[in-house]
Design an enzyme around this catalytic site. Structure first.
Site, PDB file in Angstrom:
ATOM      1  N   ASP A 149       0.239  19.135  18.467  1.00 59.19           N
ATOM      2  CA  ASP A 149       0.869  20.251  19.196  1.00 59.19           C
ATOM      3  C   ASP A 149       1.765  21.126  18.326  1.00 59.19           C
ATOM      4  OD1 ASP A 149      -0.403  19.524  21.488  1.00 59.19           O
ATOM      5  OD2 ASP A 149       1.342  18.622  22.461  1.00 59.19           O
ATOM      6  N   HIS A 182       0.824  -1.214   0.000  1.00 57.36           N
ATOM      7  CA  HIS A 182       0.000   0.000   0.000  1.00 57.36           C
ATOM      8  C   HIS A 182       0.857   1.263   0.000  1.00 57.36           C
ATOM      9  CE1 HIS A 182      -3.353   2.611   1.730  1.00 57.36           C
ATOM     10  NE2 HIS A 182      -3.887   2.077   0.660  1.00 57.36           N
ATOM     11  N   LYS A 200       3.255   4.301  -1.257  1.00 55.85           N
ATOM     12  CA  LYS A 200       3.392   5.130  -2.455  1.00 55.85           C
ATOM     13  C   LYS A 200       4.723   5.866  -2.343  1.00 55.85           C
ATOM     14  CE  LYS A 200      -1.249   4.605  -2.002  1.00 55.85           C
ATOM     15  NZ  LYS A 200      -1.955   4.099  -0.824  1.00 55.85           N
ATOM     16  N   LYS A 256      -3.875  10.821   4.729  1.00 55.51           N
ATOM     17  CA  LYS A 256      -3.406  10.050   5.874  1.00 55.51           C
ATOM     18  C   LYS A 256      -2.350  10.896   6.585  1.00 55.51           C
ATOM     19  CE  LYS A 256      -3.832   6.778   2.283  1.00 55.51           C
ATOM     20  NZ  LYS A 256      -5.068   7.375   1.799  1.00 55.51           N
ATOM     21  N   HIS A 261      -8.779  11.331   0.867  1.00 54.50           N
ATOM     22  CA  HIS A 261      -7.855  10.203   0.775  1.00 54.50           C
ATOM     23  C   HIS A 261      -6.608  10.448   1.621  1.00 54.50           C
ATOM     24  CE1 HIS A 261      -5.431   7.069  -1.458  1.00 54.50           C
ATOM     25  NE2 HIS A 261      -6.578   6.459  -1.283  1.00 54.50           N
ATOM     26  N   ASP A 315      17.482   8.717  -8.529  1.00 53.00           N
ATOM     27  CA  ASP A 315      18.930   8.953  -8.470  1.00 53.00           C
ATOM     28  C   ASP A 315      19.469   9.059  -7.044  1.00 53.00           C
ATOM     29  OD1 ASP A 315      18.967   8.897 -11.191  1.00 53.00           O
ATOM     30  OD2 ASP A 315      19.194  11.072 -11.458  1.00 53.00           O
TER      31      ASP A 315
END
Length: 394
Positions: free
Chosen positions: A305, A118, A120, A300, A298, A125
Site C-alpha cells: 500500500d 543468513h 548480512k 528479499k 536475490h 563506529d
C-alpha cells in the site's frame, strides 16, 4: 492484526538510503570501512575472496592497522572455503574472525546444522549500518556477465542504529562464548547515540531460534492482513507455509492487487521447482506472478500500500522463516515505499515476464508431476528437520 502489543519497535528520525545491487552497495560499504575510527562489525552468510572480497579485506586490513577493532563474523557453511583458506592471514592482520556453527562434517544430518547465520549486516563506529540481502562476494554471474544478481541493501543512519548495534554485539558475544574465544569478548563501548538525522519511521526486525522465532513472518502477515490496495513482493526463494499462502489469497479475494516477483533462473533445482508447484493455486486466486529472467533474482523486499516496506535477508521459505538467523528493516514511510516499489517495478519491466494460468495448465503432465515431486521432497526435508509441523508447515 495478529499482535496488539507495540511490536515491532519503531523509531522516528531515521535516514534510509536504498542501494540496488552490488554496484551501489560495495563502494558504499568500502567507503565507510575506510572512514572507521573505532569499531567495525561485519556479518555475512557468504564471504568469498574474489574481486569484491579482496577489496573489502584490504579495507579491513587498513582499518585494523590504524587501530580500529575489526570484528568479522561469517557463517560456517556459506563461508567455509573462505574460513579454510584465509582464517590465519586475517587473524595475523589483526582482524578478529569468528565462525557461526563451523562446518566440521559435510555429511552430518544433525538438525542444528540447518541453523545458519543468513544475516548480512555491517555497523561502523555505531554511526552507520548496512542491512540487506547482498553477500560479500561478486554478484556478477559467470554466464551472465552484463547483469548482476538483482538485490537490495540499505544504508541506515539514525535511532535505528541502537537496535542494530545491540543485535550484532549480542550475536558476537554468543559466538565468542560458544567458540571459547575469550580474547574476542567485547569491551564496554558506549552505544550509539542514534541522533535524528532524517524523517523515516522504521524498525529493525530479526529472526532467531529463541525469543524472535516468528518476528519477521508475523510482521509480513500483519502487513498483508491490513493491505487494502496493493502487495508487491520480490523474493529469491519463495516457499511460504499455509498461513502465509492463506493470507495472500485472502488479500487477493478482498480486492488487493497481489504481485509476486520470483526467480526465473534455475539456481537450486529442488527449491525452484517446488515453488513452481504452487503457481497454479496462487494464480487461480488472482495473484499475479512474474519470473525475473534477466539475471538471478536475490532480492528479499516487499511494499504494501505504499506505506509499508521491508528490505533484508529473509526469504519467504522454511530456511529463512523457521531456521536461520535473519534481519530485516521495516519502514513506514510513503516516500521510501514508493521509491522501493518504483525500483522493483523497473526491474520487472526490464527483466521479468508475467505468467499465465492458462499457459501453466497446458504444460505436459510429466512437467507438472516433477514440480510436485520437488515440492514433496522440500516438504519431507522440512519435516525431517522437525520444523514442518503445525499450521505453519508447507
Amino acid at each position: 492484526m495478529r499482535h496488539t502489543e507495540l511490536w515491532p519497535h519503531f523509531s522516528d528520525g531515521n535516514r534510509l538510503t536504498l542501494l540496488e545491487t552490488g554496484a551501489a552497495f560495495f563502494p558504499a560499504l568500502e567507503r565507510e570501512i575506510d572512514a572507521a575510527r573505532v569499531e567495525i562489525f561485519l556479518e555475512t552468510y557468504i564471504f568469498k575472496y574474489d574481486a569484491v572480497g579482496t577489496r573489502l579485506v584490504a579495507g579491513l586490513r587498513r582499518a585494523a592497522a590504524r587501530g580500529v577493532a575489526v570484528r568479522l563474523l561469517v557463517d560456517g557453511f556459506g563461508s567455509r572455503h573462505f574460513v579454510e583458506h584465509h582464517r590465519k592471514d586475517l587473524l595475523e592482520a589483526g582482524i578478529q574472525l569468528l565462525v557461526y556453527r563451523r562446518e566440521l562434517s559435510r555429511w552430518s544430518l544433525r538438525r542444528h546444522r540447518l541453523r545458519r547465520l543468513h544475516r548480512k549486516l555491517a555497523v561502523i563506529d555505531g554511526r552507520v549500518a548496512f542491512v540487506g540481502g547482498i553477500n560479500l562476494a561478486s554478484d556478477i554471474p559467470d554466464h551472465i556477465p552484463d547483469h548482476p544478481r538483482h538485490d537490495y541493501a540499505l544504508k541506515v543512519e539514525g535511532p535505528l542504529l541502537r537496535a542494530i548495534h545491540s543485535s550484532v554485539r549480542h550475536v558476537w558475544e554468543l559466538v565468542a562464548w560458544a567458540s571459547l574465544k575469550q580474547r574476542f569478548r567485547l569491551d564496554d563501548i558506549a552505544p550509539p547515540q542514534g541522533r535524528h538525522v532524517g524523517d523515516i519511521t522504521a524498525a529493525f526486525v530479526i529472526r532467531d531460534n529463541i525469543r524472535h522465532r516468528r518476528d519477521i513472518e508475523n510482521a509480513y502477515l500483519d502487513a498483508v492482513d491490513q493491505a487494502r490496495r496493493q502487495i508487491l513482493i520480490a523474493n529469491a526463494y519463495f516457499l511460504p507455509g499455509r498461513r502465509f499462502r492463506r493470507a495472500l489469497v485472502a488479500a487477493a479475494e478482498r480486492g488487493v492487487e497481489v504481485t509476486i516477483l520470483l526467480q526465473g533462473q534455475v539456481e537450486y533445482r529442488i527449491q525452484h521447482y517446488a515453488t513452481q508447484a504452487l503457481y497454479p493455486s496462487l494464480m487461480h486466486h488472482g495473484i499475479r506472478i512474474f519470473e525475473y529472467r534477466r539475471s538471478f533474482l536475490h532480492a528479499k523486499v516487499a511494499v504494501i500500500d505504499d506505506v509499508w516496506a521491508t528490505v533484508g535477508s529473509s526469504n519467504i521459505d522454511p530456511f529463512s522463516l523457521l531456521l536461520a538467523r535473519e534481519a530485516n528493516v521495516i519502514a513506514r514511510d510513503r516516500g521510501f515505499a514508493e521509491q522501493l516499489r518504483t525500483r522493483v517495478e523497473h526491474a520487472m519491466a526490464e527483466g521479468a515476464r508475467p505468467l499465465s494460468l492458462t499457459h501453466w495448465r497446458k504444460k505436459p503432465l510429466l512437467t507438472r508431476m516433477l514440480r510436485w515431486l520437488a515440492y514433496g521432497v522440500a516438504r519431507l526435508a522440512v519435516g525431517i528437520s522437525g520444523y514442518g509441523k503445525g499450521k505453519e508447515g508447507l
